[in-house]
Motif scaffolding. Structure first.
Motif, PDB file in Angstrom:
ATOM      1  N   LYS A  59      -1.222 -11.527  -4.876  1.00 53.61           N
ATOM      2  CA  LYS A  59      -1.222 -10.183  -4.297  1.00 53.61           C
ATOM      3  C   LYS A  59      -2.413  -9.856  -3.403  1.00 53.61           C
ATOM      4  CE  LYS A  59       1.580  -8.072  -7.960  1.00 53.61           C
ATOM      5  NZ  LYS A  59       1.693  -6.940  -8.888  1.00 53.61           N
ATOM      6  N   ASP A  89       0.610  -6.797  -1.645  1.00 52.09           N
ATOM      7  CA  ASP A  89       1.521  -6.101  -2.554  1.00 52.09           C
ATOM      8  C   ASP A  89       0.739  -5.004  -3.279  1.00 52.09           C
ATOM      9  OD1 ASP A  89       3.670  -5.326  -4.059  1.00 52.09           O
ATOM     10  OD2 ASP A  89       3.607  -7.019  -5.442  1.00 52.09           O
ATOM     11  N   PRO A  90       0.485  -3.869  -2.545  1.00 50.93           N
ATOM     12  CA  PRO A  90       0.980  -3.474  -1.219  1.00 50.93           C
ATOM     13  C   PRO A  90       0.156  -4.104  -0.091  1.00 50.93           C
ATOM     14  CG  PRO A  90      -0.410  -1.756  -2.099  1.00 50.93           C
ATOM     15  CD  PRO A  90      -0.310  -2.798  -3.180  1.00 50.93           C
ATOM     16  N   ASN A 123      -0.870   1.745   4.551  1.00 52.23           N
ATOM     17  CA  ASN A 123       0.302   2.565   4.859  1.00 52.23           C
ATOM     18  C   ASN A 123       0.666   2.526   6.345  1.00 52.23           C
ATOM     19  OD1 ASN A 123       0.459   3.454   2.124  1.00 52.23           O
ATOM     20  ND2 ASN A 123      -1.154   4.955   2.566  1.00 52.23           N
TER      21      ASN A 123
END
Length: 309
Positions: A59, A89-90, A123
């Motif tokens: 991740k 992830d994210p 984001n």
């Protein structure tokens, strides 16, 4: 700035954007493999598949990457160095960017140019720390904010122009996806054991043509025929023929280094990435809104104000 970058931005966009989510990752996840990627009993494909699984599950990792173009290239040449932490992830990134290529691109925008810029991506929004001196021109806010998705949408159907800004957001592309691309190479091979900064690792090598890369790319299938044709035409103009990839995997099965070379009409673009400290999902904290200057928001307001603005 991005237009002036020319082949550099086009190449990075094509590599990290087109080489994004594709079928190789699914193939790597579905096929059974042995437990030790560095095992001499494994085939190169099995070793790469196992490295993919370990990397995807990790991740996040620390990354140190250098992008370089020769001095005689059409884009002016130089290097761009990236170091920091990335998560997939994210998908997040907190890095420092510096180097001669960076200074040239940054200088195209005017103003005082810092020796290095901290960049945060979260984001699908990129934040750049412009420093105290430049903050005076940004209402006292030192962080420049750019919504990559909005910028890409504003770019319309230009796959490697302003719309290619979305590709820059994919600089934090999951390295497991890049590893999975090797599975589509028809000449994947095990080169041998080598030392990477004092660590013993197994080296794997493979090449992919642009056509093979595009065929393997699941996300490219959403493009209309017109957009796909424009993408192919842009790549042809850039002279990109294919990707030469080398991957070094340590005894724990994690990649410690990956290099990608792309021969183009404007010069040879080389990417050299080192990875370490694989772990749980990275925590990346974007700056507060009160500390950010929304570049794309400002441009939208200027556009709405009419030709006078």
């Amino acid at each position: 700035v991005w237009t002036r970058a020319g082949v550099s931005v086009a190449a990075v966009t094509v590599m990290v954007g087109v080489a994004g989510c594709q079928d190789g990752a699914t193939k790597a996840a579905d096929e059974p493999v042995a437990q030790s990627p560095a095992s001499a009993k494994q085939s190169p494909a099995e070793a790469v598949q196992a490295a993919y699984k370990k990397t995807a599950a990790a991740k996040s990792a620390k990354v140190r990457m250098t992008m370089s173009l020769p001095a005689d290239s059409k884009a002016g040449g130089g290097t761009m160095e990236i170091s920091g932490v990335q998560g997939w992830d994210p998908a997040v990134m907190d890095i420092t960017v510096k180097g001669s290529m960076f200074k040239e691109l940054a200088g195209a925008g005017g103003g005082e140019i810092p020796d290095a810029i901290r960049m945060v991506i979260a984001n699908n929004v990129m934040y750049m720390d412009m420093g105290t001196a430049n903050a005076a021109q940004l209402d006292g806010k030192r962080w420049l904010k750019l919504d990559l998705k909005a910028a890409a949408q504003a770019g319309g159907d230009d796959p490697v122009g302003f719309g290619g800004m979305d590709g820059l957001g994919n600089l934090n592309q999951d390295p497991a996806q890049q590893i999975a691309l090797l599975l589509d190479s028809k000449n994947l091979k095990h080169v041998g054991s080598e030392q990477v900064e004092g660590v013993s690792a197994e080296r794997y090598q493979g090449t992919l043509s642009f056509e093979e890369m595009l065929a393997a790319n699941e996300s490219s299938k959403v493009l209309s025929e017109a957009d796909r044709a424009k993408l192919v035409e842009s790549v042809k103009k850039a002279g990109l023929k294919g990707y030469d990839t080398n991957l070094w995997v340590n005894k724990e099965g994690y990649p410690v280094r990956m290099t990608v070379s792309m021969e183009m009409a404007g010069g040879k673009l080389d990417l050299d990435a080192h990875y370490s400290d694989y772990g749980s999902a990275a925590t990346v904290q974007p700056p507060a809104d009160s500390e950010t200057f929304d570049l794309f928001g400002m441009l939208k307001e200027m556009g709405g104000a009419g030709s006078g603005a």
